[in-house]
Design an enzyme around this catalytic site. Structure first.
Site, PDB file in Angstrom:
ATOM      1  N   ARG A 118       1.176  -1.096   0.053  1.00 24.25           N
ATOM      2  CA  ARG A 118      -0.179  -0.226   0.057  1.00 24.25           C
ATOM      3  C   ARG A 118       0.914   1.105  -0.078  1.00 24.25           C
ATOM      4  O   ARG A 118       2.160   1.029   0.092  1.00 24.25           O
ATOM      5  CB  ARG A 118      -0.903   0.227   1.106  1.00 24.25           C
ATOM      6  CG  ARG A 118      -0.196   0.137   2.571  1.00 24.25           C
ATOM      7  CD  ARG A 118      -1.139  -0.049   3.657  1.00 24.25           C
ATOM      8  NE  ARG A 118      -0.262  -0.099   4.921  1.00 24.25           N
ATOM      9  CZ  ARG A 118      -0.816   0.196   6.216  1.00 24.25           C
ATOM     10  NH1 ARG A 118      -1.997   0.673   6.326  1.00 24.25           N
ATOM     11  NH2 ARG A 118       0.097  -0.282   6.915  1.00 24.25           N
ATOM     12  N   CYS A 162       2.380   7.553  -6.611  1.00 25.64           N
ATOM     13  CA  CYS A 162       3.065   8.986  -6.736  1.00 25.64           C
ATOM     14  C   CYS A 162       2.082   9.932  -6.600  1.00 25.64           C
ATOM     15  O   CYS A 162       1.131   9.975  -7.559  1.00 25.64           O
ATOM     16  CB  CYS A 162       3.929   8.774  -8.074  1.00 25.64           C
ATOM     17  SG  CYS A 162       4.328  10.816  -8.378  1.00 25.64           S
ATOM     18  N   ASN A 196      -4.588   7.708   4.136  1.00 28.89           N
ATOM     19  CA  ASN A 196      -4.220   7.117   5.259  1.00 28.89           C
ATOM     20  C   ASN A 196      -2.819   7.405   5.528  1.00 28.89           C
ATOM     21  O   ASN A 196      -1.743   6.917   4.487  1.00 28.89           O
ATOM     22  CB  ASN A 196      -4.628   5.849   5.142  1.00 28.89           C
ATOM     23  CG  ASN A 196      -4.278   5.022   6.519  1.00 28.89           C
ATOM     24  OD1 ASN A 196      -5.446   5.184   7.322  1.00 28.89           O
ATOM     25  ND2 ASN A 196      -3.126   4.244   6.814  1.00 28.89           N
ATOM     26  N   GLU A 197      -2.585   7.965   6.638  1.00 26.46           N
ATOM     27  CA  GLU A 197      -1.026   8.234   7.237  1.00 26.46           C
ATOM     28  C   GLU A 197      -0.100   8.621   5.798  1.00 26.46           C
ATOM     29  O   GLU A 197       0.777   7.976   5.512  1.00 26.46           O
ATOM     30  CB  GLU A 197      -0.562   7.055   7.658  1.00 26.46           C
ATOM     31  CG  GLU A 197      -1.028   6.942   9.139  1.00 26.46           C
ATOM     32  CD  GLU A 197      -0.627   5.563   9.860  1.00 26.46           C
ATOM     33  OE1 GLU A 197       0.304   4.939   9.206  1.00 26.46           O
ATOM     34  OE2 GLU A 197      -0.762   5.429  11.033  1.00 26.46           O
ATOM     35  N   CYS A 250      10.080  10.391  -4.795  1.00 34.19           N
ATOM     36  CA  CYS A 250       9.631   9.768  -6.072  1.00 34.19           C
ATOM     37  C   CYS A 250      10.563  10.797  -7.221  1.00 34.19           C
ATOM     38  O   CYS A 250      10.620  11.726  -6.935  1.00 34.19           O
ATOM     39  CB  CYS A 250       8.157   9.853  -6.466  1.00 34.19           C
ATOM     40  SG  CYS A 250       7.819   9.238  -8.168  1.00 34.19           S
ATOM     41  N   CYS A 255       9.741  10.066 -10.861  1.00 32.40           N
ATOM     42  CA  CYS A 255       9.266   9.613 -11.926  1.00 32.40           C
ATOM     43  C   CYS A 255       9.270  11.019 -12.697  1.00 32.40           C
ATOM     44  O   CYS A 255       9.614  12.101 -12.448  1.00 32.40           O
ATOM     45  CB  CYS A 255       8.010   9.200 -11.954  1.00 32.40           C
ATOM     46  SG  CYS A 255       6.912  10.533 -11.357  1.00 32.40           S
ATOM     47  N   CYS A 297       7.189  13.861 -11.349  1.00 33.13           N
ATOM     48  CA  CYS A 297       8.005  14.555 -10.313  1.00 33.13           C
ATOM     49  C   CYS A 297       9.015  15.453 -10.942  1.00 33.13           C
ATOM     50  O   CYS A 297       9.344  16.579 -10.344  1.00 33.13           O
ATOM     51  CB  CYS A 297       8.550  13.538  -9.402  1.00 33.13           C
ATOM     52  SG  CYS A 297       7.077  12.786  -8.371  1.00 33.13           S
ATOM     53  N   GLU A 311      -6.440   5.899  15.196  1.00 32.26           N
ATOM     54  CA  GLU A 311      -5.956   4.551  15.434  1.00 32.26           C
ATOM     55  C   GLU A 311      -5.225   4.822  16.742  1.00 32.26           C
ATOM     56  O   GLU A 311      -4.385   5.359  17.130  1.00 32.26           O
ATOM     57  CB  GLU A 311      -5.084   4.095  14.511  1.00 32.26           C
ATOM     58  CG  GLU A 311      -5.828   3.854  12.888  1.00 32.26           C
ATOM     59  CD  GLU A 311      -4.695   3.608  11.950  1.00 32.26           C
ATOM     60  OE1 GLU A 311      -3.564   2.964  12.396  1.00 32.26           O
ATOM     61  OE2 GLU A 311      -5.010   3.891  10.751  1.00 32.26           O
ATOM     62  N   TRP A 342       5.263  -7.669  10.672  1.00 35.49           N
ATOM     63  CA  TRP A 342       6.784  -7.911   9.843  1.00 35.49           C
ATOM     64  C   TRP A 342       7.766  -7.716  10.885  1.00 35.49           C
ATOM     65  O   TRP A 342       8.926  -7.730  10.428  1.00 35.49           O
ATOM     66  CB  TRP A 342       6.640  -6.724   8.715  1.00 35.49           C
ATOM     67  CG  TRP A 342       6.032  -5.359   9.181  1.00 35.49           C
ATOM     68  CD1 TRP A 342       7.160  -4.390   9.648  1.00 35.49           C
ATOM     69  CD2 TRP A 342       4.931  -4.876   9.445  1.00 35.49           C
ATOM     70  NE1 TRP A 342       6.318  -3.282  10.224  1.00 35.49           N
ATOM     71  CE2 TRP A 342       5.130  -3.618   9.946  1.00 35.49           C
ATOM     72  CE3 TRP A 342       3.685  -5.449   9.007  1.00 35.49           C
ATOM     73  CZ2 TRP A 342       3.902  -2.796  10.094  1.00 35.49           C
ATOM     74  CZ3 TRP A 342       2.658  -4.808   9.189  1.00 35.49           C
ATOM     75  CH2 TRP A 342       2.610  -3.341   9.751  1.00 35.49           C
TER      76      TRP A 342
HETATM   77  C1  GAL Z   1      -1.264   2.238  10.804  1.00 32.13           C
HETATM   78  C2  GAL Z   1      -2.050   1.996   9.636  1.00 32.13           C
HETATM   79  C3  GAL Z   1      -2.942   1.184   9.700  1.00 32.13           C
HETATM   80  C4  GAL Z   1      -2.610  -0.225  10.294  1.00 32.13           C
HETATM   81  C5  GAL Z   1      -1.820   0.011  11.538  1.00 32.13           C
HETATM   82  C6  GAL Z   1      -1.045  -1.199  12.015  1.00 32.13           C
HETATM   83  O1  GAL Z   1       0.012   2.940  10.483  1.00 32.13           O
HETATM   84  O2  GAL Z   1      -2.788   3.306   9.259  1.00 32.13           O
HETATM   85  O3  GAL Z   1      -3.919   0.895   8.695  1.00 32.13           O
HETATM   86  O4  GAL Z   1      -1.590  -0.687   9.113  1.00 32.13           O
HETATM   87  O5  GAL Z   1      -0.783   1.036  11.376  1.00 32.13           O
HETATM   88  O6  GAL Z   1       0.195  -1.602  11.266  1.00 32.13           O
HETATM   89 ZN    ZN Z   2       6.562  10.600  -8.999  1.00 28.84          ZN
END
Ligand code: GAL
Ligand code: ZN
Length: 658
Positions: free
Chosen positions: A104, A108, A142-143, A149, A151, A154, A299, A308
């Site tokens: 995810r 760009c 999101n975040e 980049c 490309c 850019c 969150e 990971w």
């Molecule tokens: C945040 C993200 C969420 C989820 C969470 C746990 O950074 O916005 O979608 O991935 O971390 O990893």
């Molecule tokens: Zn780019």
């Protein structure tokens, strides 16, 4: 009005679970859910074919249970068809390798195709839910993070950005000083994004590239904000920020949003659960400072993070509740927990939600329920309250980036040093605002400026004026080193602030990891770390001197009376104990309100409005703590009395009306 919520992914769960989930949420006291921020492939399974039925149903379901819906625009996860048909969506790194889909964030911000298709999906969503009473607001993407980049888009946009800033190539060559290593540009076409990714590239160039890529994220978001405002004018728009240090300038990113949101995952390991809530307190104060108003947590920690990397410990009993109340105590008006249930599939199977894979609600869920119950009960009292302080730390994204491009001494880090100042204040029971360095300073008595490494005369005069008018200003080493184009100034340090500090730097020594000491006027002695400015006072008085090496006896810290105020200059990065000593005595001199004598690991924060103030007390340790709050108060949490010496249980919380 403070509220409690959860992040929910209907697209990941069997339809038969939706209704029981919504019922259990309602029963638990949930009043808000965030949906859809990664669901592009379900909303537009193929180009131009839209499927909103499932989301309509989910929104309707939560609405029916009295739960407000925050919709995320799904642009952080472009679907595979988009990346396949329009590969310009994928960012290219400094070696020109694409970032492939599957994780995810593979987009760009300057990609023409991304912008075209993102505008369509955002427009469809905004139009569809504009008048839906269950949808209370929007989260963009999101975040957002900075995407370095390279490309073709850019490159074109970077060149145009530089043309707007410098107008002519001569000016750019002069301002960046490209003459070094024969880097002069003869034609605009020679100017590219910083390919190769070398640390040896010109620092003015690297800083401008960072600014440009921040502006790229801002523009990509603004495209969405414009659509949301036009199609859905009655709802708010926010964005969920990841914690600092970030390469993206959050102040710029949030300029046109209604309020900022922040994602809060304090560490759960036993050795970190005492320190992490201190850096957490800083992150929360930063989040409040972004717009200088209350914010949301989009969150919040709900279980052990991992995936990971090996899983962290499960949150200790009380920790989830305490960290949520901590967020509220520092200005959060909603705490949305990530996530309702742990995922069965995908990369985040072990980033635990409130409910485990078993689907049997357990200890963490019961704690969440208690929290929701308390927050709902106290919401009317806390309505309209916010955090007001007399002390500020001036945070600067620009310094953070410039110092990241050129670290000054081994072990010396802008953000880590900010943490030290903030932690010292928090331990002293002093509430502090962490605001952008460009903000007006009205109402503050004490202002601490982490290294103003890049400094212009305007900022310097504004700060000098603050001191001249009676404020107390604390300046740190590495101030006034460069101009805003990241070019060194040819004048004694601290440059434009030398006069108001009443001191100049005779010589400096990047002492890095070498241990040195300094001694204060009263005889107490502290570690002097990372950096040593050897000071030459002009009108200032030394208040601490180096104790060893060839600079033994030379001033390390000075104090200058300037106009009606005071300017303190700190030439080294002393250990935390020194900041506790210095800030404590300055605060007492200035009559700054604080709750003195807090035990280690205990934090306080105050939310107030006209006629009402509430003090929050937290024990972020695994032992009982006694906290002297001065006299007996009414506890709004228990409805009983809170004695003048409170006994707070491990991860315990108390809230009193003061
Ligand atoms: C945040 C993200 C969420 C989820 C969470 C746990 O950074 O916005 O979608 O991935 O971390 O990893
Ligand atoms: Zn780019």
């Amino acid at each position: 009005m403070p509220r409690i919520g959860v992040d929910y992914y209907p697209e990941q769960w069997d339809r038969s679970l939706w209704e029981p989930d919504a019922m259990l949420m309602r029963e638990a006291g949930v009043t808000v859910v965030r949906l859809a921020e990664f669901s592009w492939s379900r909303l537009e399974p193929e180009e131009g074919r839209f499927e909103f039925g499932w989301l309509d149903e989910a929104v309707e379901l939560f609405g029916r249970h009295g739960i407000g819906v925050v919709l995320g625009t799904p642009t952080a996860a472009p679907p595979n068809w988009l990346a396949r048909r329009y590969p310009d969506v994928l960012p290219l790194d400094s070696q020109l390798h694409p970032q492939y889909p599957g994780v995810r964030g593979h987009r760009c911000y300057n990609s023409p195709s991304l912008n075209r298709y993102a505008a369509v999906i955002v427009d469809k969503l905004a139009s569809r839910y504009a008048h839906n009473p269950s949808v209370i607001g929007w989260q963009t993407d999101n975040e957002f993070s900075l995407i370095a980049c390279h490309c073709p888009s850019c490159n074109d946009k970077f060149r145009a950005w530089l043309q707007r800033k410098y107008e002519s190539l001569e000016t750019l060559n002069r301002e960046w000083g490209t003459v070094v290593w024969s880097g002069e540009f003869g034609q605009w076409s020679e100017v590219t994004t910083p390919l190769g990714g070398s640390k040896h590239l010109n620092p003015s160039y690297l800083l401008d590239y960072n600014r440009f890529q921040t502006d790229s994220a801002v523009a990509f978001q603004q495209m969405q904000v414009d659509i949301l405002r036009e199609k859905c004018p009655d709802r708010w728009v926010t964005h969920n920020l990841w914690s600092y240090p970030s390469y993206l300038d959050y102040y710029k990113l949030c300029e046109t949003l209604d309020f900022a949101s922040f994602d809060y995952y304090p560490h759960t390991s036993p050795d970190k659960t005492e320190t992490s809530p201190y850096s957490g307190a800083l992150s929360l104060d930063l989040a409040r400072g972004v717009k200088r108003k209350n914010f949301w947590i989009m969150e919040q920690l709900s279980g052990s993070p991992g995936c990971w990397f090996p899983m962290w410990r499960m949150p200790y009993p009380g920790y989830i509740r305490a960290a949520s109340w901590q967020s509220i105590s520092r200005g959060a008006d909603a705490v949305v927990h990530f996530r309702w249930r742990s995922a069965l599939t995908g990369a985040e199977q072990f980033w635990h939600g409130l409910i485990d894979h078993s689907n049997v609600p357990g200890r963490r869920f019961r704690e969440f329920r208690q929290l929701a119950d308390e927050v709902n009960r106290l919401a009317p009292l806390l309505e309209g309250t916010t955090v007001r302080n007399e002390t500020a730390i001036l945070f600067s994204h620009e310094q953070h980036i410039a110092l990241d491009i050129q670290p000054q001494a081994s072990g010396m880090n802008y953000f880590e040093n900010v943490k030290t100042y903030h932690k010292a204040l928090t331990k002293l029971g002093i509430g502090v605002d962490v605001i952008n360095w460009t903000e007006p300073l009205d109402g503050y008595k004490l202002v601490i400026t982490p290294s103003l490494y890049l400094l212009d005369w305007d900022t310097a005069s504004r700060l000098a004026q603050f001191a001249a008018d009676g404020g107390t200003l604390v300046l740190m080493n590495r101030t006034g080193v460069k101009n805003l184009n990241n070019v060194c100034r040819m004048e004694p340090l601290p440059g434009p602030l030398a006069e108001c500090a009443g001191v100049t730097v005779e010589e400096y020594d990047p002492i890095g990891g070498d241990m040195h000491r300094m001694t204060c006027a009263g005889g107490s002695s502290y570690e002097a770390l990372q950096w040593a400015d050897i000071l030459s006072p002009v009108t200032a008085e030394p208040i601490a001197w180096y104790a060893d090496d060839y600079f033994a006896g030379k001033p390390a810290v000075t104090l200058n009376r300037y106009g009606r105020g005071t300017v303190c200059y700190i030439g080294t990065n002393p250990e935390e104990a020194y900041f506790i000593h210095l800030f404590g005595s300055l605060a007492d001199e200035l009559g700054i309100g604080r709750l003195a004598g807090l035990p280690e690991g205990v934090q306080v924060s105050c939310r107030s409005k006209e006629g009402a103030a509430y003090l929050f007390i937290f024990n972020f340790t695994r032992e009982d703590k006694e906290v002297n709050i001065g006299r007996e108060y009414d506890s709004i949490l228990t409805g009983g009395k809170a004695g003048s010496v409170l006994r707070v249980a491990p991860y315990g919380v108390e809230i009193v009306k003061v």
